[in-house]
Design a protein around this motif. Structure first.
Motif, PDB file in Angstrom:
ATOM      1  N   LYS A   1      23.435  30.246  13.757  1.00 55.17           N
ATOM      2  CA  LYS A   1      22.989  29.103  14.563  1.00 55.17           C
ATOM      3  C   LYS A   1      23.618  27.797  14.084  1.00 55.17           C
ATOM      4  O   LYS A   1      24.164  27.021  14.877  1.00 55.17           O
ATOM      5  CB  LYS A   1      21.451  28.975  14.499  1.00 55.17           C
ATOM      6  N   SER A   2      23.518  27.555  12.755  1.00 54.37           N
ATOM      7  CA  SER A   2      24.086  26.318  12.218  1.00 54.37           C
ATOM      8  C   SER A   2      25.587  26.271  12.450  1.00 54.37           C
ATOM      9  O   SER A   2      26.127  25.270  12.910  1.00 54.37           O
ATOM     10  CB  SER A   2      23.820  26.213  10.721  1.00 54.37           C
ATOM     11  N   THR A   3      26.234  27.364  12.143  1.00 50.22           N
ATOM     12  CA  THR A   3      27.680  27.406  12.306  1.00 50.22           C
ATOM     13  C   THR A   3      28.051  27.085  13.751  1.00 50.22           C
ATOM     14  O   THR A   3      28.988  26.334  14.009  1.00 50.22           O
ATOM     15  CB  THR A   3      28.218  28.798  11.917  1.00 50.22           C
TER      16      THR A   3
ATOM     17  N   PHE B   1      20.652  18.961  16.693  1.00 46.92           N
ATOM     18  CA  PHE B   1      19.645  19.008  15.626  1.00 46.92           C
ATOM     19  C   PHE B   1      19.755  20.364  14.941  1.00 46.92           C
ATOM     20  O   PHE B   1      19.678  21.396  15.602  1.00 46.92           O
ATOM     21  CB  PHE B   1      18.229  18.870  16.198  1.00 46.92           C
ATOM     22  N   ASP B   2      19.908  20.351  13.604  1.00 43.87           N
ATOM     23  CA  ASP B   2      19.969  21.624  12.886  1.00 43.87           C
ATOM     24  C   ASP B   2      18.714  21.769  12.033  1.00 43.87           C
ATOM     25  O   ASP B   2      18.642  21.235  10.936  1.00 43.87           O
ATOM     26  CB  ASP B   2      21.236  21.688  12.017  1.00 43.87           C
ATOM     27  N   GLU B   3      17.749  22.476  12.537  1.00 45.69           N
ATOM     28  CA  GLU B   3      16.461  22.676  11.854  1.00 45.69           C
ATOM     29  C   GLU B   3      15.916  21.377  11.274  1.00 45.69           C
ATOM     30  O   GLU B   3      15.714  21.268  10.063  1.00 45.69           O
ATOM     31  CB  GLU B   3      16.616  23.732  10.753  1.00 45.69           C
ATOM     32  N   PRO B   4      15.659  20.391  12.128  1.00 46.49           N
ATOM     33  CA  PRO B   4      15.292  19.060  11.615  1.00 46.49           C
ATOM     34  C   PRO B   4      13.944  19.019  10.908  1.00 46.49           C
ATOM     35  O   PRO B   4      13.691  18.069  10.174  1.00 46.49           O
ATOM     36  CB  PRO B   4      15.260  18.198  12.881  1.00 46.49           C
TER      37      PRO B   4
HETATM   38 MG   LIG Z   1      21.011  27.112   9.496  1.00 42.18          MG
END
Ligand SMILES: [Mg+2]
Ligand SMILES: Nc1ncnc2c1ncn2[C@@H]1O[C@H](COP(=O)(O)OP(=O)(O)O)[C@@H](O)[C@H]1O
Lengths: 366, 267
Positions: free
Chosen positions: B65-67, B185-188
């Motif tokens: 997901k982040s990537t 937003f990355d797991e804010p």
């Molecule tokens: Mg991540």
């Protein structure tokens, strides 16, 4: 419920307060601790008392010539009579106002850094100290323009020379070191390679060898007729040597910055140089202030090595007078004076670095 | 980039023709693949995002997901396929990358505020240096957004003096100060203490209401239900399922999605 009234604080009992309380707590908290305190005090006293006796109480501070000194005390008359030589070397007497003016301009940049003045003013004085001041100092000391008589660098000496070597080495090496450190972390293999080779070369060679090569070997490679001032060669050598050390100190700081800082700066659209200048370097340099202070202080003391290429810095100047047969046995006084001068400047730099660390504290630990 | 450009057998040329021209999609991701060394982390991802759309991405840890969202502002480079953001193709051209980053704000799990700058300076930096906004105007904008994230009184403090929730709200304001078209937003909220999650989610819900295009990696299913137009479930580097939140939560089609939902809803 009845309101609870807290009793007012009582002052601590006498035995826990002030000097006595402090002594009890820190020096005599147990019989063993007390014993160590007493033994230590005995050794300090047995070293310090004779030294003070010799250096201050039995010493002669003013007078004329070696005759005015007494055997049991220090002969500070020697230092006093040779002070001019120790500070300026053989800089021509009638022109001494020029180094004096340089010292004054130097003090204007440096002394306020230790005074409680506004941060903005302090910053501008620091900027003046690394830009305008070196240029002005060069023209004043070297002469040869603006109607100033030219003074060859061979006549610069003593404390003046020590400060020139150290100051140039310090302020020129920092930016070069920063660029080298960034280069060493570059993604471009050629740039990285060049920086690694440069740093590892200069770091692996003792400063004394570099000075020697700069003064003896460099002329062999230069085309005949091209001469390159001896002081200039020493300055280049010292600067590059110092830059290599600085680069490694700065690299340590760069590595300590979390990856998230680089990414946040990138995500905001800042280009490489702005990321480095605005985000990464301010934090990295702050972290490595103690390391920078360390290499700077160490360089300051290493400038004494220029003696071997025939430049007479403070130590060289003092040393050269010690063999004067007119003065009997003034070695201790001479070296003590040198040590004191070095201590003043190095201690000053140490204090300055502490101060800077405090100023830049923003309540965040990386 | 140390990532191996692995098999390059696709022909992106023919696909590119239809995409650029006047589409209302602000993000176009087509057949994107990425490898970390030998590890195939993103597998043929396709996604179109319309202006103003709010997308929630969820999936187990390590699913990419982040990537994936970091590819959208090129914090990570993809090796195959193509990504268009606001009509500009993301490639190795630094000009394109910087142009896109100006339009895409990002909020990180660990806030990544600049600790040596005050809250206000954090918000001024990019507008002044990247957008060349005059300082006074930038200050006004910054204060406006700091008010929107309900934290104007902290403007002169340093990040280290704020709580996690406050820092994350500053991070949102900092991104908004660039007046981006898209927010990532990355797991804010996953680095926050439970009592601070709500204050950050509230700000994000409000932002969603303002019509911002949002891509949000999160496991806050309540947030997904209230604001998302679409929920995307990723697993093993693939987009496994994609549906409006109503259908996504009540009748997921894929087995892997069902298992995942079971797990997080059990908690
Ligand atoms: Mg991540
Ligand atoms: N820089 C990297 N180098 C190598 N592998 C990485 C890197 N970043 C992430 N990975 C791997 O890629 C996979 C996906 O990571 P990530 O996108 O962070 O997953 P998620 O955000 O869904 O938890 C993980 O297995 C992770 O270990």
């Amino acid at each position: 419920m009845a309101a609870h009234q807290p009793a007012p604080d009582q002052p601590a009992p006498v035995s826990e307060r002030g000097v006595i309380g402090w002594l009890r707590e820190n020096l005599f908290s147990s019989w063993f601790n007390g014993l160590i305190t007493l033994v230590t005090l005995y050794f300090i006293a047995s070293l310090l008392i004779p030294l003070i006796d010799w250096a201050l109480i039995k010493a002669v501070f003013s007078g004329e010539g070696p005759e005015s000194c007494t055997p049991g005390g220090a002969c500070w008359v020697f230092v006093q009579e040779r002070l001019g030589f120790f500070i300026y070397g053989t800089y021509p007497d009638p022109l001494l106002w020029r180094p004096n003016l340089v010292f004054l301009l130097f003090a204007i940049a440096v002394v306020p850094q230790f005074l409680p003045i506004s941060g903005g003013l302090r910053k501008w004085l620091a900027i003046y100290g690394v830009t305008l001041f070196p240029v002005a100092a060069y023209f004043l000391l070297a002469g040869g323009s603006f109607g100033l008589e030219s003074v060859p660098t061979t006549r610069w000496g003593g404390l003046l020379l020590t400060l020139v070597l150290a100051y140039v080495g310090i302020i020129a090496a920092l930016p070069i070191g920063v660029v080298l450190a960034l280069g060493r972390r570059s993604e471009m293999p050629i740039i990285r390679g060049i920086c690694v080779i440069f740093i590892e070369f200069w770091r692996a060679v003792p400063l004394i060898t570099i000075l020697f090569m700069a003064s003896v070997m460099l002329p062999l490679f230069l085309p005949p007729g091209v001469t390159f001032d001896k002081l200039m060669r020493a300055l280049v050598g010292i600067t590059l040597f110092q830059a290599a050390y600085m680069a490694e100190v700065v690299r340590g700081g760069l590595q300590a910055i979390p990856k998230g800082q680089y990414e946040a700066a990138e995500a905001l659209g800042l280009g490489y140089w702005r990321r480095m200048r605005l985000i990464i370097l301010p934090q990295a340099l702050k972290i490595v202030i103690p390391g920078i202070a360390n290499t700077v202080i160490s360089l300051f003391k290493d400038t004494t090595l220029v003696l071997i290429i025939g430049l007479f810095d403070l130590l060289g100047a003092v040393k050269s007078t010690l063999s004067d047969p007119a003065w009997d046995n003034v070695m201790a006084e001479g070296y003590l004076f040198v040590a004191f001068c070095f201590w003043v400047f190095c201690f000053g730099m140490s204090r300055y670095s502490h101060r800077l660390e405090k100023q830049l504290e923003t309540g965040h630990r990386n | 980039m140390q990532d191996n450009p692995s098999p390059l057998d696709a022909t992106p040329a023919d696909a590119a023709v239809e995409s650029v021209a006047g589409s209302e999609d602000i993000i176009v991701v087509r057949d994107v693949n990425k490898w970390f060394g030998e590890f195939h982390v993103l597998k043929s991802l396709n996604l179109n995002v319309k202006k103003g759309e709010r997308i929630v991405i969820c999936g187990p840890s390590g699913s990419g997901k982040s990537t994936f969202i970091r590819c959208i502002n090129h914090l990570e480079a993809h090796q195959r396929g193509e990504i268009f953001v606001d009509g500009v193709e993301l490639n190795e051209d630094v000009k394109n990358i910087e142009a896109i980053r100006r339009e895409v704000g990002m909020v990180f799990q660990h806030f990544n505020l600049f600790p040596h700058l005050s809250v206000l300076e954090n918000c001024l930096l990019a507008p002044i240096w990247v957008r060349k906004t005059p300082r006074q105007e930038a200050i006004e904008t910054a204060m406006h957004y700091l008010e929107r994230v309900r934290i104007p009184e902290q403007a002169d403090k340093y990040p280290g003096q704020l709580s996690g929730g406050q820092q994350q709200r500053v991070a949102i304001a900092r991104a908004l100060c660039m007046q981006p078209k898209i927010m990532l937003f990355d797991e804010p909220t996953s680095a926050l203490d439970p009592e601070m999650i709500k204050e950050v989610l509230d700000v994000m819900v409000e932002l969603a209401g303002s019509g911002m295009t949002m891509l949000c990696v999160t496991h806050e299913m309540g947030f997904a239900k209230t604001v998302a137009d679409r929920v995307i479930f990723m697993d093993g580097g693939e987009i496994v399922e994609e549906a409006p939140p109503g259908r996504f939560f009540s009748q997921p089609e894929q087995l892997r999605t069902q298992e995942f939902l079971q797990q997080i809803l059990d908690h």
